[in-house]
Structure formats: structure tokens, C-alpha cells
Design an enzyme around this catalytic site. Structure first.
Site, PDB file in Angstrom:
ATOM      1  N   LEU A 134       0.766  -1.211  -0.024  1.00 60.67           N
ATOM      2  CA  LEU A 134       0.161   0.033  -0.017  1.00 60.67           C
ATOM      3  C   LEU A 134       0.710   1.284   0.234  1.00 60.67           C
ATOM      4  O   LEU A 134       0.527   2.188   0.645  1.00 60.67           O
ATOM      5  CB  LEU A 134      -0.987  -0.145   1.052  1.00 60.67           C
ATOM      6  CG  LEU A 134      -1.923  -1.069   1.308  1.00 60.67           C
ATOM      7  CD1 LEU A 134      -3.079  -0.829   2.395  1.00 60.67           C
ATOM      8  CD2 LEU A 134      -2.798  -1.085   0.213  1.00 60.67           C
ATOM      9  N   CYS A 192      -6.394  -6.187   2.108  1.00 64.45           N
ATOM     10  CA  CYS A 192      -5.152  -6.266   1.414  1.00 64.45           C
ATOM     11  C   CYS A 192      -3.984  -7.354   2.157  1.00 64.45           C
ATOM     12  O   CYS A 192      -4.203  -7.113   3.393  1.00 64.45           O
ATOM     13  CB  CYS A 192      -4.202  -4.790   1.443  1.00 64.45           C
ATOM     14  SG  CYS A 192      -2.586  -4.990   0.742  1.00 64.45           S
TER      15      CYS A 192
END
Lengths: 262, 305
Positions: free
Chosen positions: B73, B130
Site C-alpha cells: 500500500l 490487502c
């Protein structure tokens, strides 16, 4: 930057597993600086999704041809090595920022320092430097005499110093041994380097404050255009010393020395 | 009549094709290749409250018909995204779906509150799945109560519809989808990547510095199709399908599983022009399969259940 099925003019083996592929296409007209790369799609392996970044080793704007020199090591590059003349290769490019050469002027001493499969993009740098009237000195390191390539081509452009890891040609050992011996005696106007990380670290250390010294990095990539953030490196702003991640694919692969945390 | 048009909460899509979050940067990278206004929408890279550096490299590894990634990320943080990245997309006639991630529920709500005020952000994609971050990310997506609580909290403050991106890394995705719907989600995105690993035979070490990463690409398409079908049968909110889409047939297969739009991820890396190619190729394949319009296909799939 575009995607193109470039025509293969020639493919030949320069040394075991080292291939030189000559490609022709419109993309070549966009290759204005040495050190950029083409993102190549393995031609027959549909199970391999990612393109392979291969540096451009020479550019000929007149014939719209360029050359790639690459090592067929993994499945994708082995697949590429099976192609022959008149077939095509799907490429994306030219990608990345290359080596600045526009400020090279006549009589300057330009050195290129390369190791193994990092050497190819330095050939076009050396060629363009010579065209601009510079004196070129090349420092090239190979694993052994067997996998040596482009020695004559570099010799045609200037002095060449070679080392091999196994001592089968030139100085016995890594290129740093030659650099330690010769660099204290010369004052290059510009320095260009590409190769294994320890070599780049050495060049970076020697020329940290040099205003025209550059290293070209390699990192695993996915998109090649700066979208996925896979291929980042740590860099520091020379003035503020602030650390920042940069993408090797589109903010590199060429960086000034003293910037990247190698 | 535009046969490719689809209406979803917050999104009037001129076609169903959108690049998936994380695979298209903040759009500008691919605007060098084509007019990105052609796209149905753009799911931009995840935004977090603070800038994030992500994981060490190597961050990608190839697998048979797939790819593992552990980017972690990396993003410049909400401030720069609001001041720089999103305004840069305003010149394109394309709705933005803002992917949002966080370490805590407060992180998520703060970012959602800010980002939903951007004029071109038409929807939020809540990234609770994620697999590459130690805190947050997947931990929100594997517990139905946590996922529902987060969805509810975000819904209270977001000015735009909220799509929740579900994780496939769970024993049963159905209860999570149901809870998220009950908590107010306007739609679902599915699926995120599957947790995987590769080992380098020479070094005997995992190829990814993070050891594990998210598997994407055609290798995961059957998993995506199965999960979209399972979930679409029990929820009444639309699903944006994703996971290994490379061809127009993949797009239509997602529809037949129950999706109402389709995001393209890894395929952008293989072919930067994949999205416009899919948009161009869809009508002919629809003709061959007797599909009048995508809106009608969505209806037919629903009624057949």
C-alpha cells in the site's frame, strides 16, 4: 512511449547465453538518450504475464534499428532467445530516464564502468560520447573470458580495462581492483555505471559529489511505467537529506550518484 | 442506446471496464498510452491517512499465469492525493473510485471523509482485504463483525456510495458479504488477491522480501468466478468483479457469475492497452452470444436465480 511489434532483423549469440537482438521499428525514433529500456513480452509463453525489462545497447536513428543485449537466464529471456530474423517482438518503450549525455563536449574524459549484463547500455553511452569528441575509457567486469562480449566494440571507442572474476582474462578479480588502481590517477568529466550492486556502490562512493556521475539500477518490475510501485529504491535529497522512495522504472533507472541508498 | 452502459450506486458507467486499484497508479501513468476518458471508471491506488513506504523489494514475483505482489500500500497519503493526484484526473471525463485503507477504524473514516469530498470521486472502495500489510488490511476483511462495524462507521460519514472489497482469504466469504451488506454497503468488490508464496531454488529463500504476497492474474479467475457466484446469490447489492480478467470472455463470464461491472488488474501490466481493447471488443462478442445489453444481462442473470 508506445507499444509495438518490432521486427527482428537479427539475433545472434555473443557468448554462452548472451544474445544480441537487432530490432527495427518506429519506437527507435523516440530513443533519444542512452540507458533507457524496452519492456519485452516473452513471445510464446502465455503463462508468463510480466514483461522483461531489457536495456537498449545501441540506437541507430537512420535505420530505425536498435540492439538489445541480454542474458537468457530465466524462462522469459530463454523464450526471447528462440526468436529469429523476420519474427516480431512485442515491446513497450522506450521506458525510463537514460544517462544524460547532451552535456558531453570535445576533449572531455568520459568513463563507463560496467559489470556483466549491466554493460550493454554503456556501449551507446560510450559511442555517443565518442561522437561528441570525448575521450572514452571503459572499465568492464565479467565472470570469465567465456562470457565476455563487446570487447572489440569498446576498444574501437577508447581505452578498455577488463577484469574477470576467475582471472581468465585481464585483471584477476572484481572490477573494483582496477578502479582502485586507476581512478586516483584520473579526473573524469563524466561517469556512467551499470552492473551489480557492489560495483554501483563502489562507483557511488567514489563519485558521490561528482556533478556528472550516474548509476543505473535494476529492480524487479511489473508495469514498467510507474503504476504499480513494485520497483522502488530509497533515495535522499542531496540538499534536504530527506529520504524518499523512487520508482526505478520511470524515475530511474538512471540516478545521479549520492542520491540512491545502494 | 449504449449497450455497454451500466448504472450502479454512484456510478453511471459508459462501459463496465475499469482498471483495478493498485494496477493503474493514479491514472496519469496510462494516460500516456491512451485517452483514459474511454474507461468506465478508474479505481485509483489505495489512499491512507499518512504516506506509506510499503514493503522492501523485491515486491513482485511471477507465477504460472499469475503474479505475486507485496507492494504494501505504498502511497503519498491523503493530503497529497487530495491536493495533487485527484485534481490531475479532473481533466478526464471518468468517474473515480477511491480505494481507502487504514490501520484503525478512525484511519478509514478520516480518509473516507476527506476523499469523498473530491469532486471526481464518485464512490469509495473500502480496502479491507490487502494481504500485504501487517496491521489493518486483511484483518478487517476476515472477521465479519469487524468488517461490518467498519462499513457501518464509514457509511455514517462518506458522501458517496461505499463498495467493500472482500478478501478471498477466508473459509467462507458468504457470511462476510451478508454482514457487510447489512451494515449498509452499497456494493461489493471481489475478489482481492489470494495469499501466496514462491521460493527461489538457488537462494532457498522466499522471492518476495515480505515472504508472502497477493496472487493475481488468470490463475485466480476460477476462484473469483466461484466467489462472485456464491455471494451474488445471497446479496442484493451489485458486485464489481475482478480477478484474472484478460479477455472479453472473462468479462462476460464475470457477468454470468453475477457481477455488474468488471475491474482489470494484472492484465494492464502485460498489455497497457488492455482496457480500451476490452471495451472495443465487447459488442462483437455480445452479438455472438446474443447479449443485447449488459444491463439486460444483469437482469437476466438475476431472474434466472
Amino acid at each position: 512511449m508506445k507499444q509495438e511489434n518490432m521486427k527482428i532483423i537479427e539475433q545472434k549469440m555473443l557468448a554462452p547465453n548472451i544474445f544480441e537482438m537487432t530490432l527495427e521499428g518506429l519506437i527507435v525514433q523516440e530513443m533519444l538518450v542512452p540507458g533507457q529500456f524496452l519492456h519485452c513480452q516473452p513471445p510464446t509463453r502465455s503463462d508468463l504475464l510480466l514483461r522483461r525489462p531489457i536495456s537498449i545497447s545501441s540506437i541507430d536513428l537512420k535505420t530505425s534499428q536498435c540492439k538489445l543485449i541480454y542474458r537468457a537466464e530465466g524462462a522469459g529471456t530463454k523464450d526471447m532467445s528462440q526468436l529469429s530474423a523476420n519474427e516480431t517482438l512485442d515491446v513497450l518503450g522506450p521506458l525510463g530516464n537514460g544517462f544524460p549525455v547532451e552535456d558531453i563536449s570535445e576533449g572531455e574524459l568520459v568513463i563507463v564502468v560496467g559489470g556483466g549484463i549491466g554493460i550493454p547500455p554503456l556501449y551507446e553511452v560510450a559511442r555517443q560520447a565518442r561522437l561528441r569528441g570525448a575521450q572514452v575509457m571503459a572499465f568492464l567486469g565479467f565472470a570469465s573470458k567465456d562470457v565476455m562480449f563487446y570487447l572489440e566494440e569498446f576498444q574501437a571507442l577508447g581505452d578498455v580495462h577488463v577484469s574477470t572474476d576467475d582471472g581468465s582474462y585481464g585483471t584477476n578479480g572484481h572490477l573494483g581492483i582496477i578502479l582502485d588502481e586507476i581512478l586516483p590517477q584520473i579526473e573524469p568529466s563524466a561517469v556512467y555505471s551499470c552492473g551489480p550492486t557492489p560495483l554501483l556502490a563502489k562507483v557511488d562512493q567514489y563519485f558521490e559529489e561528482h556533478p556528472r556521475a550516474y548509476v543505473s539500477l535494476e529492480e524487479r518490475m511489473a508495469c514498467g511505467v510507474g503504476a504499480c510501485a513494485a520497483c522502488v529504491c530509497q533515495t535522499k535529497d542531496k540538499k534536504t537529506k530527506k529520504m524518499r522512495l523512487k520508482k526505478v522504472c520511470d524515475e530511474g533507472p538512471v540516478f545521479a550518484t549520492g542520491v540512491v541508498n545502494i | 442506446m449504449n449497450r455497454l452502459a451500466v448504472e450502479l450506486p454512484g456510478l453511471s458507467l459508459k462501459n463496465p471496464i475499469m482498471p483495478a486499484s493498485g494496477c493503474f497508479g493514479f491514472g496519469a501513468e496510462y494516460a500516456k498510452f491512451y485517452d483514459i476518458s474511454q474507461l468506465g471508471a478508474i479505481m485509483v491506488k489505495a489512499a491512507t491517512l499518512e504516506p506509506r513506504d510499503g514493503n522492501p523489494t523485491p515486491r513482485v514475483a511471477e507465477t504460472p499465469s499469475g503474479m505475486l505482489n507485496a507492494i504494501g500500500l505504498q502511497n503519498p497519503g491523503i493530503e497529497e492525493i487530495m491536493s495533487d493526484k485527484l485534481p490531475a484526473l479532473e481533466r478526464f471525463d471518468v468517474p473515480i473510485i477511491a480505494n481507502v485503507a487504514g490501520y484503525t477504524i478512525d484511519d478509514y473514516t478520516s480518509v473516507c471523509e476527506r476523499i469523498s469530498q473530491a469532486p471526481n470521486v464518485k464512490a469509495i472502495e473500502l480496502n479491507i482485504s490487502c494481504p500485504n500489510v501487517k496491521q489493518g488490511g486483511i484483518t478487517f476483511g476476515t472477521d465479519k463483525d469487524v468488517a461490518a462495524d467498519l462499513t457501518y462507521r464509514v457509511k455514517q460519514i462518506a458522501n458517496v456510495p461505499v463498495y467493500v472489497k472482500l478478501s478471498p482469504n477466508v473459509t467462507d466469504i458468504v457470511p462476510i458479504a451478508k454482514e457487510v451488506e447489512a451494515a449498509g454497503a452499497d456494493g461489493l468488490s471481489m475478489i482481492n488477491t489470494l495469499l501466496g508464496m514462491r521460493i527461489d531454488l538457488k537462494t532457498r529463500q522466499p522471492i518476495l522480501a515480505n515472504q508472502t504476497g497477493g496472487l493475481s492474474g488468470p490463475a485466480i479467475k476460477p476462484v473469483a468466478i466461484r466467489m462472485i457466484k456464491q455471494v451474488s446469490e445471497v446479496v442484493n447489492i451489485p458486485i464489481i468483479g475482478m480477478g484474472g480478467v484478460y479477455t472479453v470472455d472473462d468479462v462476460l463470464e464475470m457477468y454470468m457469475a453475477g457481477a455488474s461491472a468488471v475491474a482489470v488488474g494484472t492484465a494492464n501490466f502485460t498489455d497497457p492497452l488492455i482496457c480500451p481493447k476490452l471495451i472495443e471488443g465487447l459488442p462483437q462478442r455480445m452479438d455472438e452470444l446474443g447479449i443485447e445489453s449488459l444491463a439486460k444481462l444483469i437482469q437476466e442473470v438475476k431472474e434466472a436465480r
